[in-house]
Every structure is written in structure tokens, then in C-alpha cells.
Design an enzyme around this catalytic site. Sequence first.
Site, PDB file in Angstrom:
ATOM      1  N   SER A   1     -12.888  21.262  24.155  1.00  0.00           N
ATOM      2  CA  SER A   1     -11.480  20.877  24.287  1.00  0.00           C
ATOM      3  C   SER A   1     -11.249  19.490  23.708  1.00  0.00           C
ATOM      4  O   SER A   1     -10.146  18.948  23.789  1.00  0.00           O
ATOM      5  CB  SER A   1     -11.047  20.907  25.759  1.00  0.00           C
ATOM      6  OG  SER A   1     -11.829  20.000  26.519  1.00  0.00           O
TER       7      SER A   1
ATOM      8  N   GLN B   1      -9.356  25.634  30.928  1.00  0.00           N
ATOM      9  CA  GLN B   1      -9.228  24.581  29.924  1.00  0.00           C
ATOM     10  C   GLN B   1      -8.134  24.914  28.906  1.00  0.00           C
ATOM     11  O   GLN B   1      -7.450  24.027  28.398  1.00  0.00           O
ATOM     12  CB  GLN B   1     -10.579  24.431  29.203  1.00  0.00           C
ATOM     13  CG  GLN B   1     -10.567  23.577  27.964  1.00  0.00           C
ATOM     14  CD  GLN B   1     -11.956  23.521  27.327  1.00  0.00           C
ATOM     15  OE1 GLN B   1     -12.814  22.811  27.821  1.00  0.00           O
ATOM     16  NE2 GLN B   1     -12.170  24.275  26.265  1.00  0.00           N
TER      17      GLN B   1
ATOM     18  N   THR C   1      34.802  34.338  30.285  1.00  0.00           N
ATOM     19  CA  THR C   1      33.840  35.238  30.934  1.00  0.00           C
ATOM     20  C   THR C   1      33.698  36.403  29.960  1.00  0.00           C
ATOM     21  O   THR C   1      34.663  36.754  29.267  1.00  0.00           O
ATOM     22  CB  THR C   1      34.332  35.753  32.306  1.00  0.00           C
ATOM     23  OG1 THR C   1      35.480  36.568  32.089  1.00  0.00           O
ATOM     24  CG2 THR C   1      34.671  34.623  33.277  1.00  0.00           C
ATOM     25  N   HIS C   2      32.508  36.929  29.853  1.00  0.00           N
ATOM     26  CA  HIS C   2      32.230  38.003  28.874  1.00  0.00           C
ATOM     27  C   HIS C   2      32.581  37.573  27.451  1.00  0.00           C
ATOM     28  O   HIS C   2      32.923  38.399  26.608  1.00  0.00           O
ATOM     29  CB  HIS C   2      32.993  39.282  29.229  1.00  0.00           C
ATOM     30  CG  HIS C   2      32.840  39.701  30.652  1.00  0.00           C
ATOM     31  ND1 HIS C   2      31.800  40.476  31.113  1.00  0.00           N
ATOM     32  CD2 HIS C   2      33.583  39.383  31.758  1.00  0.00           C
ATOM     33  CE1 HIS C   2      31.920  40.658  32.412  1.00  0.00           C
ATOM     34  NE2 HIS C   2      32.988  39.981  32.836  1.00  0.00           N
TER      35      HIS C   2
ATOM     36  N   GLU D   1      20.292  24.374  17.540  1.00  0.00           N
ATOM     37  CA  GLU D   1      19.544  25.620  17.325  1.00  0.00           C
ATOM     38  C   GLU D   1      18.080  25.468  17.759  1.00  0.00           C
ATOM     39  O   GLU D   1      17.508  26.364  18.385  1.00  0.00           O
ATOM     40  CB  GLU D   1      19.622  26.046  15.854  1.00  0.00           C
ATOM     41  CG  GLU D   1      21.002  26.593  15.501  1.00  0.00           C
ATOM     42  CD  GLU D   1      21.211  26.813  14.007  1.00  0.00           C
ATOM     43  OE1 GLU D   1      22.029  27.655  13.658  1.00  0.00           O
ATOM     44  OE2 GLU D   1      20.559  26.123  13.186  1.00  0.00           O
TER      45      GLU D   1
ATOM     46  N   SER E   1      23.307  23.532   3.793  1.00  0.00           N
ATOM     47  CA  SER E   1      22.586  24.648   3.164  1.00  0.00           C
ATOM     48  C   SER E   1      22.133  24.244   1.774  1.00  0.00           C
ATOM     49  O   SER E   1      22.782  23.431   1.115  1.00  0.00           O
ATOM     50  CB  SER E   1      23.537  25.838   3.098  1.00  0.00           C
ATOM     51  OG  SER E   1      23.207  26.684   2.033  1.00  0.00           O
TER      52      SER E   1
ATOM     53  N   ASN F   1     -15.312  19.386  36.853  1.00  0.00           N
ATOM     54  CA  ASN F   1     -14.357  20.325  37.444  1.00  0.00           C
ATOM     55  C   ASN F   1     -13.308  19.628  38.306  1.00  0.00           C
ATOM     56  O   ASN F   1     -12.116  19.934  38.213  1.00  0.00           O
ATOM     57  CB  ASN F   1     -15.094  21.381  38.277  1.00  0.00           C
ATOM     58  CG  ASN F   1     -15.974  22.268  37.422  1.00  0.00           C
ATOM     59  OD1 ASN F   1     -16.018  22.091  36.202  1.00  0.00           O
ATOM     60  ND2 ASN F   1     -16.688  23.188  38.043  1.00  0.00           N
TER      61      ASN F   1
ATOM     62  N   TYR G   1     -13.986  27.430  39.438  1.00  0.00           N
ATOM     63  CA  TYR G   1     -13.686  26.955  38.095  1.00  0.00           C
ATOM     64  C   TYR G   1     -14.203  27.949  37.050  1.00  0.00           C
ATOM     65  O   TYR G   1     -15.302  28.484  37.172  1.00  0.00           O
ATOM     66  CB  TYR G   1     -14.315  25.572  37.828  1.00  0.00           C
ATOM     67  CG  TYR G   1     -13.973  25.092  36.429  1.00  0.00           C
ATOM     68  CD1 TYR G   1     -12.782  24.425  36.175  1.00  0.00           C
ATOM     69  CD2 TYR G   1     -14.814  25.378  35.353  1.00  0.00           C
ATOM     70  CE1 TYR G   1     -12.434  24.049  34.887  1.00  0.00           C
ATOM     71  CE2 TYR G   1     -14.471  25.003  34.062  1.00  0.00           C
ATOM     72  CZ  TYR G   1     -13.273  24.337  33.835  1.00  0.00           C
ATOM     73  OH  TYR G   1     -12.929  23.980  32.563  1.00  0.00           O
TER      74      TYR G   1
HETATM   75  N1  ARG Z   1     -13.179  20.541  29.322  1.00  0.00           N
HETATM   76  C1  ARG Z   1     -13.121  21.179  30.589  1.00  0.00           C
HETATM   77  C2  ARG Z   1     -11.655  21.453  30.943  1.00  0.00           C
HETATM   78  O1  ARG Z   1     -10.830  20.902  30.323  1.00  0.00           O
HETATM   79  C3  ARG Z   1     -13.713  20.287  31.619  1.00  0.00           C
HETATM   80  C4  ARG Z   1     -14.398  20.982  32.718  1.00  0.00           C
HETATM   81  C5  ARG Z   1     -15.593  21.673  32.195  1.00  0.00           C
HETATM   82  N2  ARG Z   1     -16.378  22.187  33.250  1.00  0.00           N
HETATM   83  C6  ARG Z   1     -17.400  23.037  33.039  1.00  0.00           C
HETATM   84  N3  ARG Z   1     -18.049  23.391  34.054  1.00  0.00           N
HETATM   85  N4  ARG Z   1     -17.698  23.454  31.846  1.00  0.00           N
HETATM   86  O2  ARG Z   1     -11.385  22.218  31.826  1.00  0.00           O
END
Ligand code: ARG
Length: 488
Positions: free
Chosen positions: A22, A316, A149-150, A284, A271, A104, A311
Site C-alpha cells: 500500500s 487495506q 413538482t414533477h 456537471e 464548445s 493492525n 484483520y
Molecule cells: N498496509 C496495511 C494496511 O494498510 C497495514 C497492516 C498490515 N498488516 C498485516 N498484517 N499485513 O492495512
Amino acid sequence: MSLLRGKRLGRMDSEAAAFTASVDRDRPLLEAVIAINAAHLVSLAKNGVVDPKDAASILSSLRSAPTDLEFDTSLEDVHMNVEQYVSKKAGEAGGFLNLGKSRNDQVCTALRIVTRSELLKVVDAILELVESLIDVAAENTEVRMPGYTHLQVAQPTTVAHHLLNYAGALLRDVQRLADCYKRVNLSPMGSAAFSGTTVPVDRDGVARLLGFDGIIENSMDAVSSRDFILEFLSGALLTQLDLSRMAEDLIFYSSQEASYVDQPDDLSSTSSIMPQKKNAVVLEIIRAKAGTILGLFTYAATIVKGLPQSYNLDLQEMNSYVWMASSDLIKSLKLMSKVVRKTKYRKDRLERGAASGFSVAAELAEYLTLKHNIPFRKAHHIVGAVASNLPSIYTFEDIKKMLVKEAKNQGVRLDLSKLPSSYDPSTSVRSKKSLGSPNPLHVKLMMNHMRKEMKDAAGWARQRALSIDRASSVLAKESNNIIKEVRK
Ligand code: ARG
């Protein structure tokens, strides 16, 4: 040797590593992750779990971490990057950094910190738009416009009443977000992987240092739950849905057919082939962003659906939805505020629109009931018959004559000599008796209530931001004290 894989696993396949990392999306979490590490270490040092010397070298390396810390993309995430940075700076002592915590609990704590600050920014931006709506409404309490309305002209209203209808909805969006804040601002720290730790961590103390109002008690719940993200996303979604309806109204009002408003040039585009075009492109995109945020909410809900406790790396995937949604929403709110302040209301067109489509028919039916004691359904039928026979050009005198005739057809003798000779949108609006109507008296009351609610909400947001700032000064002070103590 790899910081994380150590002697447990060999090198990871590079495509697998990139796919599961990540690190490329984690930057918005960096500041929070540094603060969490600092709070954790301060607390461990204060409680005599980690030697003050080791704690001091970790804390001073955390303090020196630049806000644009260069990420080593071969490490999985922001957490491993901070740990590596500290290990390099603090040497052996850095090895104590992850005692009694896990990524975690750390990641959802960081997410809660980011979510609360995004939430407060969203609230500020909503309130800025509410203020714009009230300011523009205050200048237009007497300007009549058609209400639909509508998508058929229904009854006259005023520009003020119309604008304040959005303000009312937006203030409820603020209420929802403020309520959600209570459940966001709780700390998971100390839950470690999910079942806590044998290290005597002070969960409440760490929570306080990080500006939380308390902890998520059950450690499994703490690391597994992402309802705070879903709740924030749904608050963001509901707000963006309000904006999308407002955008749609304004786009329609600026069409050639309606021509009720003129969009500001600097918020419009043209345009590449039709030089006469002026397109309300900001509106928009605001309308479209409701689809984006609904998508983010849907992604997130689908990720947690059926996910086993506790977890899982699936979680992630939804981290970045928090800032993706808030970034779109905040930009939309700020631009909508500009649109509201800069849009020109075309009084002539609005007044004409307000009088079109026999828009005072309902009030006339009510008049027949209130002044002539004709049962409302019968009055409705009389006026309805007039509506179906109405020529394309008519005066109010014509309507009066037709009413008398239609009443007679339906067996009612009607003397309308007391009915004024003109009855128009202005009479209609002013004669409204029910609270909250377009009657300028009601609109003024409404504006006062809304200004008060807006001020209270702004005060709440300021208080929350202050309490976060206060906690972070306490954390900086405590961390400095530990460093100073050792240097003595
Ligand atoms: N990068 C992970 C997340 O964003 C962090 C936790 C990762 N934990 C693990 N046990 N691999 O959730």
C-alpha cells in the site's frame, strides 16, 4: 536482511510485492503514523517498559522524520517505512519501536486520525456553503420564482426559500457527520494484532495523547472494524447527493428554455465547435462526483461484506477511499459556494416563470374553501375545470369569471366580488400561513434559525480541532521531556 521478512521468508516475487503493497497510497497516513509511534513510545517510557535512553533515541528520530519522508517502495507500507527510518537513525534502540503494537492496530488508528481531520474539513466546507446560501437568500426574500413538482410548474416560491431548502439539507449533513465523529474519534491502539499484548500498555493514556475521546474496547473489534469509514463515506455520499440535486436544478435553470439564471463565465466552459455555448461544467462534475462517492462507498461495503474477523489485508484496499471521497467532496462544496455567490438571478424571467402554468391554482382552491366554505375537493374540481379550459392568454378577471361559471356548473353559487382583482405570485407567497413557507416573514425566521445552527456547528468543529491541537502539543512536550531528561 529485509526488515519485515527477516529470516522467516525469502525474497518476495516483485509483482506480488507491488500488488499487495500500500506504500504508493499511504502518504496521507504518514503524519498520523509518526504521531502514533511517538505516543506509544512516550507511554512505554513513562510506564518504565522501555528504557528512557532507548525511548529518547526513538523519539528524537521520529521527531526528525521529514513530512515528505522518501518512501522505500520495496517496503510494504508507511508503517514499515517509518520503522526503517527509525531503525536507521536510532540503531539497535529502534528495535523497541514495535514492542506492544502491530500494524493492525496502528493502521486503523492512523485511519481514524485522518478520517476525523477530513471530517472536520468537510464540515467547515459545508458550513461555508450554508453561509453563502443564507447570504444570497437574504438578498432575495422577495424575488419570486416558479417551484416545481414533477418538473411541472407547481406553485410560486421565492429564490430565498429555494436556496434555503438546500441549506436545511446541508445542515442535516453536518449533524450526521458530527454524530459520526463520536464513533470515529476512538483509539484502537493497544489492540496489537487483535488479541492485545502482554506488554503493559496504557491504552487510555495513548488515546489521550493522540486526541481521542476514548478507546475501542474489544481488541478484536478494534482492528477488524471499518464501520467508521463506511459511516464517514455515507455521510460524504449523502452530502454529495444533496449537491448533485442542487447542481441539476442550477443546470436546468441556466438552460435556454428556463433562462432563470446566468452562470458566471469563470465557472463555465464552451464548445470546441459551437462558439455560442456556455456550459455549466463545474455543476456537471459536481453532479457526477455523487456517482464517484457512491462507488467508493459501494467498494468499501463490498470489501467488508462477509469478511472474516479479524484483520485481513482486504481492508487495506479501502484506506484511500477516505481521502479520495473527502477530496472530491470538499472541492465540490467550495466550488458550489462560488457558484451560489456568483450566479445571477434573472428577476424578469423568474417572475414570469412564477406566474406561468396557472401557478396560483392551489391557493385559489384554498380561498374557495376558507372564504366560501366550499369543501376542498369540490373547490379543487372547480379550479381544475378552469385550468383545463384556460386560454393561452388570460387575465385574472377572466379567471374570476370562469370560476363563477364553473362553480355554477357544479351547483355552487359563488360571489367573488371580494376576491382582489389581481392575484399573482406575490400575493400567493405573502398569503402563506404555514411556518417554513416562502412567505418572507417565515423565510426570515428560517434564516435566523439556520444562522444559529451554522454558528453552533462551526463552534463545535473549532472545539474539536482545538482539542486535537492541544493533544498534539502535549505529545510533543512529553516526547521532548524524555529526550531532554536523557541528555542531562
Ligand atoms: N498496509 C496495511 C494496511 O494498510 C497495514 C497492516 C498490515 N498488516 C498485516 N498484517 N499485513 O492495512
